[in-house]
Write a protein that holds these residues in place. Structure first.
Motif, PDB file in Angstrom:
ATOM      1  N   HIS A 124       0.814  -1.220   0.000  1.00  0.00           N
ATOM      2  CA  HIS A 124       0.000   0.000   0.000  1.00  0.00           C
ATOM      3  C   HIS A 124       0.849   1.273   0.000  1.00  0.00           C
ATOM      4  CE1 HIS A 124      -4.013  -1.752   0.632  1.00  0.00           C
ATOM      5  NE2 HIS A 124      -3.405  -2.665   1.368  1.00  0.00           N
ATOM      6  N   ASP A 125       2.153   1.134  -0.131  1.00  0.00           N
ATOM      7  CA  ASP A 125       3.032   2.310  -0.056  1.00  0.00           C
ATOM      8  C   ASP A 125       2.946   3.104  -1.359  1.00  0.00           C
ATOM      9  OD1 ASP A 125       5.123   4.158   0.100  1.00  0.00           O
ATOM     10  OD2 ASP A 125       6.328   2.822   1.357  1.00  0.00           O
ATOM     11  N   SER A 126       2.281   4.261  -1.314  1.00  0.00           N
ATOM     12  CA  SER A 126       2.118   5.099  -2.508  1.00  0.00           C
ATOM     13  C   SER A 126       3.414   5.777  -2.917  1.00  0.00           C
ATOM     14  CB  SER A 126       1.048   6.170  -2.261  1.00  0.00           C
ATOM     15  OG  SER A 126      -0.202   5.595  -2.017  1.00  0.00           O
ATOM     16  N   ASP A 127       4.231   6.132  -1.927  1.00  0.00           N
ATOM     17  CA  ASP A 127       5.457   6.878  -2.223  1.00  0.00           C
ATOM     18  C   ASP A 127       6.551   5.988  -2.812  1.00  0.00           C
ATOM     19  OD1 ASP A 127       4.322   9.237  -1.233  1.00  0.00           O
ATOM     20  OD2 ASP A 127       4.910   8.719   0.829  1.00  0.00           O
ATOM     21  N   ASP A 128       6.627   4.762  -2.313  1.00  0.00           N
ATOM     22  CA  ASP A 128       7.704   3.875  -2.770  1.00  0.00           C
ATOM     23  C   ASP A 128       7.190   2.440  -2.901  1.00  0.00           C
ATOM     24  OD1 ASP A 128      10.164   2.847  -3.480  1.00  0.00           O
ATOM     25  OD2 ASP A 128      10.959   2.853  -1.425  1.00  0.00           O
ATOM     26  N   PRO A 129       6.301   2.189  -3.861  1.00  0.00           N
ATOM     27  CA  PRO A 129       5.769   0.828  -4.002  1.00  0.00           C
ATOM     28  C   PRO A 129       6.846  -0.204  -4.311  1.00  0.00           C
ATOM     29  CG  PRO A 129       5.178   2.189  -5.898  1.00  0.00           C
ATOM     30  CD  PRO A 129       5.738   3.113  -4.866  1.00  0.00           C
ATOM     31  N   LEU A 130       7.842   0.196  -5.110  1.00  0.00           N
ATOM     32  CA  LEU A 130       8.912  -0.737  -5.439  1.00  0.00           C
ATOM     33  C   LEU A 130       9.708  -1.106  -4.191  1.00  0.00           C
ATOM     34  CD1 LEU A 130      10.448  -2.352  -7.528  1.00  0.00           C
ATOM     35  CD2 LEU A 130      11.788  -0.297  -8.064  1.00  0.00           C
ATOM     36  N   GLY A 131       9.901  -0.131  -3.312  1.00  0.00           N
ATOM     37  CA  GLY A 131      10.615  -0.409  -2.065  1.00  0.00           C
ATOM     38  C   GLY A 131       9.872  -1.408  -1.196  1.00  0.00           C
ATOM     39  N   GLY A 140      11.442 -13.867   0.073  1.00  0.00           N
ATOM     40  CA  GLY A 140      11.219 -15.056  -0.740  1.00  0.00           C
ATOM     41  C   GLY A 140       9.881 -15.119  -1.437  1.00  0.00           C
ATOM     42  N   HIS A 141       9.123 -14.026  -1.430  1.00  0.00           N
ATOM     43  CA  HIS A 141       7.808 -14.023  -2.080  1.00  0.00           C
ATOM     44  C   HIS A 141       7.959 -13.786  -3.583  1.00  0.00           C
ATOM     45  CE1 HIS A 141       5.148 -14.145   1.435  1.00  0.00           C
ATOM     46  NE2 HIS A 141       6.090 -13.463   2.057  1.00  0.00           N
ATOM     47  N   ASP A 142       7.237 -14.598  -4.356  1.00  0.00           N
ATOM     48  CA  ASP A 142       7.246 -14.422  -5.809  1.00  0.00           C
ATOM     49  C   ASP A 142       5.877 -14.017  -6.347  1.00  0.00           C
ATOM     50  OD1 ASP A 142       5.811 -16.756  -5.489  1.00  0.00           O
ATOM     51  OD2 ASP A 142       7.087 -17.990  -6.759  1.00  0.00           O
ATOM     52  N   TYR A 143       4.937 -13.722  -5.430  1.00  0.00           N
ATOM     53  CA  TYR A 143       3.571 -13.331  -5.792  1.00  0.00           C
ATOM     54  C   TYR A 143       3.145 -12.263  -4.797  1.00  0.00           C
ATOM     55  CZ  TYR A 143      -1.164 -14.370  -7.726  1.00  0.00           C
ATOM     56  OH  TYR A 143      -2.381 -14.328  -8.365  1.00  0.00           O
ATOM     57  N   ILE A 144       2.884 -11.054  -5.287  1.00  0.00           N
ATOM     58  CA  ILE A 144       2.584  -9.911  -4.425  1.00  0.00           C
ATOM     59  C   ILE A 144       1.387  -9.161  -4.995  1.00  0.00           C
ATOM     60  CG2 ILE A 144       3.478  -7.692  -3.567  1.00  0.00           C
ATOM     61  CD1 ILE A 144       6.293  -8.958  -3.659  1.00  0.00           C
ATOM     62  N   ALA A 145       0.539  -8.648  -4.122  1.00  0.00           N
ATOM     63  CA  ALA A 145      -0.667  -7.933  -4.548  1.00  0.00           C
ATOM     64  C   ALA A 145      -0.513  -6.436  -4.313  1.00  0.00           C
ATOM     65  CB  ALA A 145      -1.892  -8.453  -3.796  1.00  0.00           C
ATOM     66  N   VAL A 146      -1.172  -5.672  -5.172  1.00  0.00           N
ATOM     67  CA  VAL A 146      -1.225  -4.218  -5.040  1.00  0.00           C
ATOM     68  C   VAL A 146      -2.625  -3.868  -4.553  1.00  0.00           C
ATOM     69  CG1 VAL A 146      -1.030  -2.007  -6.225  1.00  0.00           C
ATOM     70  CG2 VAL A 146       0.437  -3.924  -6.901  1.00  0.00           C
ATOM     71  N   GLY A 147      -2.725  -3.177  -3.406  1.00  0.00           N
ATOM     72  CA  GLY A 147      -4.008  -2.867  -2.789  1.00  0.00           C
ATOM     73  C   GLY A 147      -4.939  -2.110  -3.718  1.00  0.00           C
ATOM     74  N   SER A 148      -6.244  -2.303  -3.517  1.00  0.00           N
ATOM     75  CA  SER A 148      -7.238  -1.720  -4.419  1.00  0.00           C
ATOM     76  C   SER A 148      -7.263  -0.198  -4.367  1.00  0.00           C
ATOM     77  CB  SER A 148      -8.635  -2.263  -4.088  1.00  0.00           C
ATOM     78  OG  SER A 148      -8.976  -1.969  -2.742  1.00  0.00           O
ATOM     79  N   ASN A 149      -6.726   0.395  -3.307  1.00  0.00           N
ATOM     80  CA  ASN A 149      -6.677   1.853  -3.232  1.00  0.00           C
ATOM     81  C   ASN A 149      -5.374   2.409  -3.790  1.00  0.00           C
ATOM     82  OD1 ASN A 149      -5.206   0.705  -1.101  1.00  0.00           O
ATOM     83  ND2 ASN A 149      -5.407   2.550   0.158  1.00  0.00           N
ATOM     84  N   LYS A 150      -4.599   1.572  -4.466  1.00  0.00           N
ATOM     85  CA  LYS A 150      -3.320   1.994  -5.032  1.00  0.00           C
ATOM     86  C   LYS A 150      -3.236   1.582  -6.501  1.00  0.00           C
ATOM     87  CE  LYS A 150      -1.710   3.557  -1.130  1.00  0.00           C
ATOM     88  NZ  LYS A 150      -3.043   3.611  -0.509  1.00  0.00           N
ATOM     89  N   LYS A 151      -2.575   2.385  -7.294  1.00  0.00           N
ATOM     90  CA  LYS A 151      -2.318   2.073  -8.698  1.00  0.00           C
ATOM     91  C   LYS A 151      -0.818   2.235  -8.946  1.00  0.00           C
ATOM     92  CE  LYS A 151      -6.728   1.603  -9.565  1.00  0.00           C
ATOM     93  NZ  LYS A 151      -7.111   1.504  -8.133  1.00  0.00           N
ATOM     94  N   LEU A 152      -0.312   1.509  -9.922  1.00  0.00           N
ATOM     95  CA  LEU A 152       1.091   1.613 -10.271  1.00  0.00           C
ATOM     96  C   LEU A 152       1.232   2.415 -11.553  1.00  0.00           C
ATOM     97  CD1 LEU A 152       2.325  -2.064  -9.673  1.00  0.00           C
ATOM     98  CD2 LEU A 152       2.417  -0.127  -8.086  1.00  0.00           C
ATOM     99  N   SER A 153       2.176   3.347 -11.566  1.00  0.00           N
ATOM    100  CA  SER A 153       2.450   4.115 -12.778  1.00  0.00           C
ATOM    101  C   SER A 153       3.141   3.213 -13.794  1.00  0.00           C
ATOM    102  CB  SER A 153       3.343   5.311 -12.453  1.00  0.00           C
ATOM    103  OG  SER A 153       4.638   4.869 -12.064  1.00  0.00           O
ATOM    104  N   ASP A 154       3.101   3.632 -15.050  1.00  0.00           N
ATOM    105  CA  ASP A 154       3.776   2.863 -16.089  1.00  0.00           C
ATOM    106  C   ASP A 154       5.271   2.753 -15.797  1.00  0.00           C
ATOM    107  OD1 ASP A 154       1.387   2.540 -17.437  1.00  0.00           O
ATOM    108  OD2 ASP A 154       1.735   4.181 -18.839  1.00  0.00           O
TER     109      ASP A 154
END
Length: 280
Positions: A124-131, A140-154
């Motif tokens: 849910h980190d809007s400022d640093d989603p990649l971080g 060790g996670h290879d499957y991660i979700a992006v919260g519904s209140n967040k979007k990823l830029s191109d």
């Protein structure tokens, strides 16, 4: 390959859809809403009627209703029923505090027995989603979700793919067509099929134009609005043939049973899934 999961609140749609189409559904069910439905879901419908079954904690819905979810109760639920799901998600009940959600993730992983599939973390980190993604990749996670209140830029998508080309991402509550075709997440979900049907409309994909239409059935027709109505839809004949050939539905069948509108829209999202996976 991208999977489109449909959020199910009324599980009666599962046998209704299967009996009409003879196709299995990709289903996401919420712990918040679905606790009372679990027996029918996993013991009656799971094997024959469901292709993929995911469990979301329902934190977004709980927050909207000002209800607090218990991490201990969620853990007990996973111990009892988690093995029936293809994947489950973490209890990400604080959208502003990634550390809190990380602690929930660790709690669940430590409580679940060895060999139990780990819940999927939700960022849910809007400022640093990649971080935030890096934190879970390091675990060790290879499957991660992006919260519904967040979007990823191109740009963020590009950075993630460049650094972690094999990482699978799930997009909560996001069936944005451009995003799906451009970035092809491993999975995404929404309740759009039911929401649109609730407003009296169905989706129709016209292959000749390679275009989707949101067609209103005229139950609440207003001559002053700009909706695209069934009665004057330019592809009305094609749509009628589609409804008959795929579902044996006529126009009246859509008016008299709301589940039938759901079936048409669920079919459209399976078409969309195929189109996304076929696109370059």
């Amino acid at each position: 390959m991208t999977k489109i999961l449909n959020v199910i609140a009324d599980i009666n749609i599962i046998p209704h859809y299967f009996n009409i189409t003879r196709k299995k559904m990709r289903v996401l069910v919420s712990y918040f809403y679905g606790k009372a439905l679990i027996y029918k879901l996993v013991y009656e419908y799971r094997e024959e009627m469901i292709e993929d079954l995911y469990l979301d904690c329902g934190a977004y819905s709980a927050q909207n209703d000002n209800i607090t979810l218990s991490i201990s109760e969620y853990m007990k639920y996973l111990l009892m029923f988690g093995q029936h799901f293809d994947h489950t998600f973490n209890l990400d009940d604080d959208f502003l505090n990634p550390d809190h959600n990380f602690n929930n993730q660790v709690f669940l992983e430590n409580a679940l027995p060895e060999g139990f599939r780990r819940p999927i973390p939700v960022i849910h980190d809007s400022d640093d989603p990649l971080g935030e993604i890096e934190i879970y990749v390091d675990q060790g996670h290879d499957y991660i979700a992006v919260g519904s209140n967040k979007k990823l830029s191109d740009d963020t998508w590009s950075k993630i793919k460049a650094k972690h080309p094999d990482l699978k991402l799930h997009m909560f509550g996001n069936l944005n067509r451009k995003m799906l075709k451009m970035h092809k997440p491993y999975s995404a979900d929404a309740a759009t099929y039911a929401i649109k049907a609730g407003f009296g409309s169905i989706f129709y994909y016209h292959p000749g134009e390679d275009k989707e239409y949101n067609v209103y059935l005229g139950e609440m027709e207003n001559t002053n609005d700009k909706k695209l109505y069934f009665s004057d839809f330019k592809y009305k004949k094609d749509l009628e043939e589609h409804l008959h050939d795929e579902f044996k539905f006529g126009y009246e069948d859509l008016l008299k049973n709301s589940y039938n509108k759901w079936v048409v829209n669920l079919h459209y999202f399976r078409q969309l899934e195929d189109l996304v996976n076929a696109s370059k």
